[in-house]
Structure formats: C-alpha cells, structure tokens
Motif scaffolding. Structure first.
Motif, PDB file in Angstrom:
ATOM      1  N   ILE A 112       0.838  -1.202   0.000  1.00 39.13           N
ATOM      2  CA  ILE A 112       0.000   0.000   0.000  1.00 39.13           C
ATOM      3  C   ILE A 112       0.872   1.250   0.000  1.00 39.13           C
ATOM      4  O   ILE A 112       0.633   2.185  -0.764  1.00 39.13           O
ATOM      5  CB  ILE A 112      -0.963  -0.013   1.209  1.00 39.13           C
ATOM      6  CG1 ILE A 112      -2.028  -1.091   1.006  1.00 39.13           C
ATOM      7  CG2 ILE A 112      -1.604   1.357   1.392  1.00 39.13           C
ATOM      8  CD1 ILE A 112      -2.868  -1.371   2.222  1.00 39.13           C
ATOM      9  N   GLU A 113       1.887   1.286   0.853  1.00 36.25           N
ATOM     10  CA  GLU A 113       2.782   2.449   0.889  1.00 36.25           C
ATOM     11  C   GLU A 113       3.445   2.671  -0.458  1.00 36.25           C
ATOM     12  O   GLU A 113       3.564   3.811  -0.923  1.00 36.25           O
ATOM     13  CB  GLU A 113       3.836   2.290   1.989  1.00 36.25           C
ATOM     14  CG  GLU A 113       3.269   2.519   3.367  1.00 36.25           C
ATOM     15  CD  GLU A 113       4.347   2.715   4.423  1.00 36.25           C
ATOM     16  OE1 GLU A 113       5.333   3.427   4.155  1.00 36.25           O
ATOM     17  OE2 GLU A 113       4.183   2.160   5.515  1.00 36.25           O
ATOM     18  N   HIS A 114       3.866   1.598  -1.095  1.00 29.44           N
ATOM     19  CA  HIS A 114       4.509   1.706  -2.404  1.00 29.44           C
ATOM     20  C   HIS A 114       3.559   2.326  -3.434  1.00 29.44           C
ATOM     21  O   HIS A 114       3.925   3.257  -4.150  1.00 29.44           O
ATOM     22  CB  HIS A 114       4.985   0.335  -2.867  1.00 29.44           C
ATOM     23  CG  HIS A 114       5.562   0.327  -4.240  1.00 29.44           C
ATOM     24  ND1 HIS A 114       6.785   0.894  -4.532  1.00 29.44           N
ATOM     25  CD2 HIS A 114       5.078  -0.152  -5.406  1.00 29.44           C
ATOM     26  CE1 HIS A 114       7.029   0.758  -5.835  1.00 29.44           C
ATOM     27  NE2 HIS A 114       6.008   0.118  -6.374  1.00 29.44           N
ATOM     28  N   VAL A 115       2.341   1.835  -3.502  1.00 32.87           N
ATOM     29  CA  VAL A 115       1.371   2.347  -4.473  1.00 32.87           C
ATOM     30  C   VAL A 115       1.016   3.799  -4.145  1.00 32.87           C
ATOM     31  O   VAL A 115       0.961   4.650  -5.049  1.00 32.87           O
ATOM     32  CB  VAL A 115       0.109   1.452  -4.520  1.00 32.87           C
ATOM     33  CG1 VAL A 115      -0.990   2.097  -5.344  1.00 32.87           C
ATOM     34  CG2 VAL A 115       0.466   0.081  -5.088  1.00 32.87           C
ATOM     35  N   THR A 174       4.280   5.951  -5.093  1.00 36.42           N
ATOM     36  CA  THR A 174       4.672   6.018  -6.504  1.00 36.42           C
ATOM     37  C   THR A 174       3.552   6.476  -7.421  1.00 36.42           C
ATOM     38  O   THR A 174       3.808   7.182  -8.399  1.00 36.42           O
ATOM     39  CB  THR A 174       5.202   4.664  -7.002  1.00 36.42           C
ATOM     40  OG1 THR A 174       4.188   3.677  -6.845  1.00 36.42           O
ATOM     41  CG2 THR A 174       6.458   4.250  -6.269  1.00 36.42           C
ATOM     42  N   ASP A 175       2.312   6.117  -7.128  1.00 33.74           N
ATOM     43  CA  ASP A 175       1.214   6.429  -8.047  1.00 33.74           C
ATOM     44  C   ASP A 175       0.346   7.589  -7.601  1.00 33.74           C
ATOM     45  O   ASP A 175      -0.410   8.130  -8.404  1.00 33.74           O
ATOM     46  CB  ASP A 175       0.350   5.190  -8.266  1.00 33.74           C
ATOM     47  CG  ASP A 175       1.131   4.099  -8.964  1.00 33.74           C
ATOM     48  OD1 ASP A 175       1.720   4.384 -10.019  1.00 33.74           O
ATOM     49  OD2 ASP A 175       1.175   2.978  -8.438  1.00 33.74           O
ATOM     50  N   PHE A 176       0.436   7.969  -6.338  1.00 36.76           N
ATOM     51  CA  PHE A 176      -0.400   9.062  -5.843  1.00 36.76           C
ATOM     52  C   PHE A 176       0.417  10.199  -5.239  1.00 36.76           C
ATOM     53  O   PHE A 176      -0.144  11.166  -4.753  1.00 36.76           O
ATOM     54  CB  PHE A 176      -1.405   8.531  -4.815  1.00 36.76           C
ATOM     55  CG  PHE A 176      -2.434   7.618  -5.418  1.00 36.76           C
ATOM     56  CD1 PHE A 176      -3.623   8.134  -5.913  1.00 36.76           C
ATOM     57  CD2 PHE A 176      -2.205   6.258  -5.520  1.00 36.76           C
ATOM     58  CE1 PHE A 176      -4.567   7.305  -6.482  1.00 36.76           C
ATOM     59  CE2 PHE A 176      -3.143   5.413  -6.089  1.00 36.76           C
ATOM     60  CZ  PHE A 176      -4.334   5.940  -6.577  1.00 36.76           C
ATOM     61  N   GLY A 177       1.735  10.075  -5.246  1.00 28.06           N
ATOM     62  CA  GLY A 177       2.595  11.132  -4.728  1.00 28.06           C
ATOM     63  C   GLY A 177       2.478  11.335  -3.229  1.00 28.06           C
ATOM     64  O   GLY A 177       2.729  12.431  -2.729  1.00 28.06           O
ATOM     65  N   ALA A 178       2.085  10.301  -2.504  1.00 30.06           N
ATOM     66  CA  ALA A 178       1.916  10.417  -1.057  1.00 30.06           C
ATOM     67  C   ALA A 178       3.238  10.741  -0.385  1.00 30.06           C
ATOM     68  O   ALA A 178       4.308  10.349  -0.849  1.00 30.06           O
ATOM     69  CB  ALA A 178       1.349   9.115  -0.490  1.00 30.06           C
ATOM     70  N   SER A 179       3.132  11.459   0.724  1.00 30.66           N
ATOM     71  CA  SER A 179       4.317  11.770   1.516  1.00 30.66           C
ATOM     72  C   SER A 179       3.966  11.601   2.988  1.00 30.66           C
ATOM     73  O   SER A 179       2.798  11.566   3.363  1.00 30.66           O
ATOM     74  CB  SER A 179       4.776  13.207   1.242  1.00 30.66           C
ATOM     75  OG  SER A 179       3.750  14.119   1.597  1.00 30.66           O
ATOM     76  N   GLY A 180       4.986  11.468   3.788  1.00 28.03           N
ATOM     77  CA  GLY A 180       4.778  11.302   5.218  1.00 28.03           C
ATOM     78  C   GLY A 180       5.638  10.184   5.757  1.00 28.03           C
ATOM     79  O   GLY A 180       6.221   9.413   5.005  1.00 28.03           O
ATOM     80  N   GLY A 205       4.643   7.675   7.998  1.00 26.86           N
ATOM     81  CA  GLY A 205       3.994   6.379   8.158  1.00 26.86           C
ATOM     82  C   GLY A 205       2.804   6.249   7.223  1.00 26.86           C
ATOM     83  O   GLY A 205       2.468   7.167   6.464  1.00 26.86           O
ATOM     84  N   LEU A 206       2.166   5.122   7.306  1.00 27.14           N
ATOM     85  CA  LEU A 206       1.042   4.845   6.414  1.00 27.14           C
ATOM     86  C   LEU A 206      -0.107   5.818   6.642  1.00 27.14           C
ATOM     87  O   LEU A 206      -0.697   6.330   5.683  1.00 27.14           O
ATOM     88  CB  LEU A 206       0.588   3.391   6.591  1.00 27.14           C
ATOM     89  CG  LEU A 206      -0.412   2.840   5.586  1.00 27.14           C
ATOM     90  CD1 LEU A 206      -0.020   3.138   4.144  1.00 27.14           C
ATOM     91  CD2 LEU A 206      -0.588   1.344   5.793  1.00 27.14           C
ATOM     92  N   HIS A 207      -0.425   6.138   7.904  1.00 27.63           N
ATOM     93  CA  HIS A 207      -1.506   7.096   8.167  1.00 27.63           C
ATOM     94  C   HIS A 207      -1.194   8.458   7.551  1.00 27.63           C
ATOM     95  O   HIS A 207      -2.066   9.088   6.938  1.00 27.63           O
ATOM     96  CB  HIS A 207      -1.764   7.251   9.670  1.00 27.63           C
ATOM     97  CG  HIS A 207      -2.620   6.182  10.253  1.00 27.63           C
ATOM     98  ND1 HIS A 207      -3.950   6.038   9.935  1.00 27.63           N
ATOM     99  CD2 HIS A 207      -2.339   5.204  11.148  1.00 27.63           C
ATOM    100  CE1 HIS A 207      -4.458   5.016  10.612  1.00 27.63           C
ATOM    101  NE2 HIS A 207      -3.490   4.481  11.343  1.00 27.63           N
ATOM    102  N   GLU A 208       0.039   8.926   7.694  1.00 29.16           N
ATOM    103  CA  GLU A 208       0.424  10.224   7.114  1.00 29.16           C
ATOM    104  C   GLU A 208       0.355  10.189   5.593  1.00 29.16           C
ATOM    105  O   GLU A 208      -0.064  11.156   4.963  1.00 29.16           O
ATOM    106  CB  GLU A 208       1.818  10.637   7.578  1.00 29.16           C
ATOM    107  CG  GLU A 208       1.873  11.092   9.015  1.00 29.16           C
ATOM    108  CD  GLU A 208       3.242  11.588   9.438  1.00 29.16           C
ATOM    109  OE1 GLU A 208       4.095  11.887   8.572  1.00 29.16           O
ATOM    110  OE2 GLU A 208       3.467  11.684  10.657  1.00 29.16           O
ATOM    111  N   LYS A 209       0.767   9.085   5.016  1.00 27.23           N
ATOM    112  CA  LYS A 209       0.699   8.962   3.555  1.00 27.23           C
ATOM    113  C   LYS A 209      -0.751   8.989   3.077  1.00 27.23           C
ATOM    114  O   LYS A 209      -1.070   9.628   2.076  1.00 27.23           O
ATOM    115  CB  LYS A 209       1.418   7.696   3.095  1.00 27.23           C
ATOM    116  CG  LYS A 209       2.936   7.811   3.163  1.00 27.23           C
ATOM    117  CD  LYS A 209       3.606   6.537   2.710  1.00 27.23           C
ATOM    118  CE  LYS A 209       5.096   6.691   2.585  1.00 27.23           C
ATOM    119  NZ  LYS A 209       5.831   6.752   3.813  1.00 27.23           N
ATOM    120  N   ILE A 210      -1.633   8.300   3.778  1.00 26.17           N
ATOM    121  CA  ILE A 210      -3.052   8.295   3.417  1.00 26.17           C
ATOM    122  C   ILE A 210      -3.605   9.719   3.500  1.00 26.17           C
ATOM    123  O   ILE A 210      -4.297  10.181   2.592  1.00 26.17           O
ATOM    124  CB  ILE A 210      -3.846   7.338   4.332  1.00 26.17           C
ATOM    125  CG1 ILE A 210      -3.407   5.891   4.099  1.00 26.17           C
ATOM    126  CG2 ILE A 210      -5.353   7.492   4.105  1.00 26.17           C
ATOM    127  CD1 ILE A 210      -3.836   4.921   5.198  1.00 26.17           C
TER     128      ILE A 210
END
Length: 123
Positions: A35-38, A41-47, A49-54
């Motif tokens: 999930i973190e990878h997708v 790489t595909d949504f430009g998430a930052s942060g 941990g996973l919650h911050e990326k979401i």
C-alpha cells in the motif's frame, strides 16, 4: 506466470501477495509495504507512516481512505502494542487489503496513470 515488481516483491498472475505469508506479522507488513509503495509512486503520497501517507493524498474517496486506515491501524497495533500478536481474522484482512488495492488501482486508472501492477516485469 510470475512477476517481480520494483520493490522486490513477487506477484503471481492473480497478484496473490500473501501466498508465502507464514504469520500475521508478515501478512500485515507485506500488505502495508504494498500500500505504501502504491500510494507513494502512483499518488505522490508523503509522510513518515502509512496514516500520514493516506492523509497526504487528498483526492482519495472516503471509503478507500477508511479501508486503508483500518489496515494501517492493524499494522500499528501489531507492531507497537504488547499483547496484540495476531490479526483477529486474517482472511478478512486479506480481503480488505485486496479491495483497497483494487480501489487504488481504479483511482490511478481514472487519473490516467498506468496500472500500479503493470510496472512489474514477467519472469
């Protein structure tokens, strides 16, 4: 037919990332890494941990974010809470992971991005 993704994770033709998972910790970590990878790489998430990326991906539908947050919460509890040593329902966890990944796939395609799993090379 097997594929190998850039992360070094192997995917079967049906993308069953759990085929080699022997325990709940590995199950949750494999799901979280994917999930973190997708998201990154595909949504430009930052942060961090996973919650911050979401949180950093503003245009995900609320139902997708809820599924992702549930997975992230289980991951955090399993890693950080003493006594929380197993996923209550591993099959449900796998189902929810697959649903979340499929929703991310659809969101990526709707944005005109390639399927996150097409970046895999067939071995």
């Amino acid at each position: 037919e097997r594929s190998s993704c850039a992360m070094g994770l192997s995917w079967s033709a049906e993308a069953d990332v759990f085929r080699d998972c022997c325990c709940d910790v590995k199950l949750v970590i494999v799901a979280s890494k994917n999930i973190e990878h997708v998201l990154t790489t595909d949504f430009g998430a930052s942060g961090r941990g996973l919650h911050e990326k979401i949180t950093s991906v503003e245009d995900l539908p609320p139902f997708t974010k809820r599924k992702l947050r549930k997975i992230a919460t289980i991951r955090n509890k399993l890693i950080h809470e003493v006594g929380y040593d197993a996923v209550e329902n591993p099959e449900e966890f796998k189902r929810e992971f697959r649903e979340a990944i499929n929703e991310l796939r659809l969101q990526a395609q709707a944005k005109g991005k390639p399927d996150p799993f097409n970046s895999c090379t067939v071995q």
